[in-house]
Design an enzyme around this catalytic site. Sequence first.
Site, PDB file in Angstrom:
ATOM      1  N   ARG A 261       0.838  -1.198   0.000  1.00 55.33           N
ATOM      2  CA  ARG A 261       0.000   0.000   0.000  1.00 55.33           C
ATOM      3  C   ARG A 261       0.872   1.247   0.000  1.00 55.33           C
ATOM      4  O   ARG A 261       1.827   1.345   0.771  1.00 55.33           O
ATOM      5  CB  ARG A 261      -0.926   0.010   1.223  1.00 55.33           C
ATOM      6  CG  ARG A 261      -1.847  -1.197   1.285  1.00 55.33           C
ATOM      7  CD  ARG A 261      -2.767  -1.163   2.469  1.00 55.33           C
ATOM      8  NE  ARG A 261      -3.538  -2.401   2.571  1.00 55.33           N
ATOM      9  CZ  ARG A 261      -4.426  -2.671   3.508  1.00 55.33           C
ATOM     10  NH1 ARG A 261      -4.671  -1.761   4.456  1.00 55.33           N
ATOM     11  NH2 ARG A 261      -5.063  -3.823   3.532  1.00 55.33           N
ATOM     12  N   ARG A 276       2.351   1.075  10.255  1.00 56.66           N
ATOM     13  CA  ARG A 276       1.890   1.556   8.942  1.00 56.66           C
ATOM     14  C   ARG A 276       3.038   1.448   7.941  1.00 56.66           C
ATOM     15  O   ARG A 276       3.844   2.359   7.795  1.00 56.66           O
ATOM     16  CB  ARG A 276       1.389   2.994   9.057  1.00 56.66           C
ATOM     17  CG  ARG A 276       0.549   3.446   7.864  1.00 56.66           C
ATOM     18  CD  ARG A 276       0.136   4.899   8.023  1.00 56.66           C
ATOM     19  NE  ARG A 276      -0.766   5.100   9.133  1.00 56.66           N
ATOM     20  CZ  ARG A 276      -2.091   5.009   9.067  1.00 56.66           C
ATOM     21  NH1 ARG A 276      -2.664   4.705   7.923  1.00 56.66           N
ATOM     22  NH2 ARG A 276      -2.841   5.224  10.124  1.00 56.66           N
ATOM     23  N   GLU A 348      -5.630  -0.754  15.833  1.00 58.51           N
ATOM     24  CA  GLU A 348      -6.317  -1.713  14.952  1.00 58.51           C
ATOM     25  C   GLU A 348      -5.386  -2.846  14.516  1.00 58.51           C
ATOM     26  O   GLU A 348      -4.252  -2.600  14.091  1.00 58.51           O
ATOM     27  CB  GLU A 348      -6.845  -0.991  13.712  1.00 58.51           C
ATOM     28  CG  GLU A 348      -7.548  -1.924  12.720  1.00 58.51           C
ATOM     29  CD  GLU A 348      -7.608  -1.344  11.319  1.00 58.51           C
ATOM     30  OE1 GLU A 348      -7.653  -2.144  10.372  1.00 58.51           O
ATOM     31  OE2 GLU A 348      -7.594  -0.106  11.176  1.00 58.51           O
ATOM     32  N   SER A 351      -9.901  -5.746  10.747  1.00 61.29           N
ATOM     33  CA  SER A 351     -11.215  -5.206  10.401  1.00 61.29           C
ATOM     34  C   SER A 351     -12.036  -6.339   9.824  1.00 61.29           C
ATOM     35  O   SER A 351     -11.567  -7.038   8.917  1.00 61.29           O
ATOM     36  CB  SER A 351     -11.101  -4.076   9.376  1.00 61.29           C
ATOM     37  OG  SER A 351     -10.665  -2.879   9.973  1.00 61.29           O
ATOM     38  N   ARG A 390       1.628  -6.175  12.784  1.00 67.41           N
ATOM     39  CA  ARG A 390       1.055  -5.538  13.974  1.00 67.41           C
ATOM     40  C   ARG A 390       0.975  -6.532  15.133  1.00 67.41           C
ATOM     41  O   ARG A 390       1.068  -6.137  16.292  1.00 67.41           O
ATOM     42  CB  ARG A 390      -0.323  -4.960  13.641  1.00 67.41           C
ATOM     43  CG  ARG A 390      -0.237  -3.800  12.657  1.00 67.41           C
ATOM     44  CD  ARG A 390      -1.563  -3.095  12.461  1.00 67.41           C
ATOM     45  NE  ARG A 390      -1.404  -1.955  11.540  1.00 67.41           N
ATOM     46  CZ  ARG A 390      -2.248  -0.946  11.426  1.00 67.41           C
ATOM     47  NH1 ARG A 390      -3.332  -0.913  12.185  1.00 67.41           N
ATOM     48  NH2 ARG A 390      -2.026   0.035  10.570  1.00 67.41           N
TER      49      ARG A 390
END
Length: 424
Positions: A261, A276, A348, A351, A390
């Site tokens: 990403r 990130r 987070e 999701s 993460r």
Amino acid sequence: MLEIKFVRQHLDEIEKALENRGDSINLETFKRYDDERKSLLLEIEALRHQRNVVSEQIAAMKKNKENADDLMAQMRDVGGRIKTLDRDLTENEEKIDHILFEIPNLPHPSVPVGKDSSENPIIKKVGDPPAFDFDPAPHWTIGENLKVLDFETAAKITGARFPLYLGAGARLERALINFMLDIHTTRHGYKEILPPFIVNRNSMTGTGQLPKFEEDLFKLQGWDYFLVPTAEVPVTNIHKGEILDEDVLPIYYTAYTPCFRSEAGSYGKDTRGLIRQHQFNKVELVKFAKPEASYDELESLLTHAEAILKLLGLPYQVVILCTGDLGFSAAKTYDIEVWMPAQGVYREISSCSNFESFQARRANIRFKRKGKKGTELVHTLNGSGLAVGRTVAALLENYQQADGSVLIPEALGPYMGGLEKITA
């Protein structure tokens, strides 16, 4: 995407939903183009009818050896007009499609209205954050001190926001991938998939990344291919263009992929550590379900992702995303947030979303019920089970010791060759 007939009939409802989402799309433009489309179709239909009637007259005149030159010239003009209108109709429909592709999914009625992540209600908290008798260090410091993470060398090799794992760190990442896949396949009933890590434009469009979010993607130069931002894209598109039998639903898939990403617009956020990155590993859960069962499947999807954190002994909370924080394609989403001691916040790590028929309409994924005519769109769901980097970050911070070492959770012991502690 939303069905065009539904958009026509529910403009006010869609406008309100967009307002709750914080989106602004000019639906008056859609209405204008749609009215133009109807006018074009009516004129084209009338001209084609006229051509058919006159063609019969011409045939009759020729049979009677009468001169039909004037009528034939008139029909050539009509044919030219039809071609022009057909081109106008194609352009008009492309404009309508562009607007439809830009409209996000409508939130499920159970989704709370809110402006952003600060208004996401907490559904539950699980586990107690560890109590330290020292100041907990952030995971990047722990990883660098233990020589299992090296961000400086990664930046030399590639650039910012790329990780380099070393030794026990590399093994921990690999162990977590295998552990997650094993749990989801042996306990939760998912079929393991190893998909391509590069997909075409149609696949990205099918799951909603394109056309709206192209700047967030890594595109291959000279090819209309993209690096996958998530396994959701290739795995959902396994059934693109298919009609499934009712008996095969629900379908559960799990897949490991690296994810790529660009994180466009996020510069200055989480620039340190594993939170990130431009490249990270993730184990994804994807479901295909009948519409009446999809929200039950969302609840079970959530428990499957939670199970990994419970087995690892990591404290976490579950929130439901409000309308202003909801993803483009989702009708409802739960976020699982893991406790990060050094920052004293939950971050987070998964999701879990129900997209209802939004993706299936784009990718044309349908199913047929027994004894019934026609087909229906399936509902698609997915969730992270989990984001691996993460999870590494959370393990380093939650299991750190006063001497700088990090304990390995018991569940990971067999995957780490019996290693119980990472030391310098």
